[in-house]
Design a protein around this motif. Structure first.
Motif, PDB file in Angstrom:
ATOM      1  N   SER A   1       0.851  -1.179   0.000  1.00  0.00           N
ATOM      2  CA  SER A   1       0.000   0.000   0.000  1.00  0.00           C
ATOM      3  C   SER A   1       0.891   1.234   0.000  1.00  0.00           C
ATOM      4  N   ARG A   2       0.345   2.325  -0.453  1.00  0.00           N
ATOM      5  CA  ARG A   2       1.073   3.590  -0.416  1.00  0.00           C
ATOM      6  C   ARG A   2       0.981   4.173   0.975  1.00  0.00           C
TER       7      ARG A   2
ATOM      8  N   ASN B   1       0.879   7.496   3.293  1.00  0.00           N
ATOM      9  CA  ASN B   1       0.510   8.894   3.225  1.00  0.00           C
ATOM     10  C   ASN B   1       1.227   9.623   4.362  1.00  0.00           C
TER      11      ASN B   1
ATOM     12  N   THR C   1      -3.495   9.028  13.707  1.00  0.00           N
ATOM     13  CA  THR C   1      -2.346   8.930  12.818  1.00  0.00           C
ATOM     14  C   THR C   1      -1.465  10.162  12.984  1.00  0.00           C
TER      15      THR C   1
ATOM     16  N   ASN D   1       0.927  13.117  11.183  1.00  0.00           N
ATOM     17  CA  ASN D   1       1.334  13.884  10.013  1.00  0.00           C
ATOM     18  C   ASN D   1       2.813  14.193  10.221  1.00  0.00           C
TER      19      ASN D   1
END
Length: 79
Positions: free
Chosen positions: A16-17, A19, A60, A62
């Protein structure tokens, strides 16, 4: 179209990519370890989160916001 302007191919099957604006803690630890000179563990990230490191609403990380928080903490003399 030149190769540098061609669209990126999709992820390989089974991959999967990632992010960078929304990485689960485990993936963030893996990415930061691969890119840095020191290992970064999930426990280290969770300690930073407990100390005020920013997270997205879903928990998550960033990476840009996290890096900015680290710079702010280091300039303030935090660990």
């Amino acid at each position: 179209m030149t190769p540098e302007h061609a669209p990126s191919p999709g992820p390989s099957p089974g991959m999967s990519r990632l992010n960078p604006a929304a990485l689960p803690v485990a993936d963030a630890a893996h990415v930061l370890t691969r890119l840095g000179a020191k290992a970064v563990t999930e426990a280290m990230l969770r300690d930073d989160i407990a100390a005020g490191a920013p997270t997205n609403a879903d928990g998550t990380i960033n990476l840009v916001h996290y890096a900015a928080w680290l710079v702010k903490e280091l300039s303030a003399g935090g660990d």
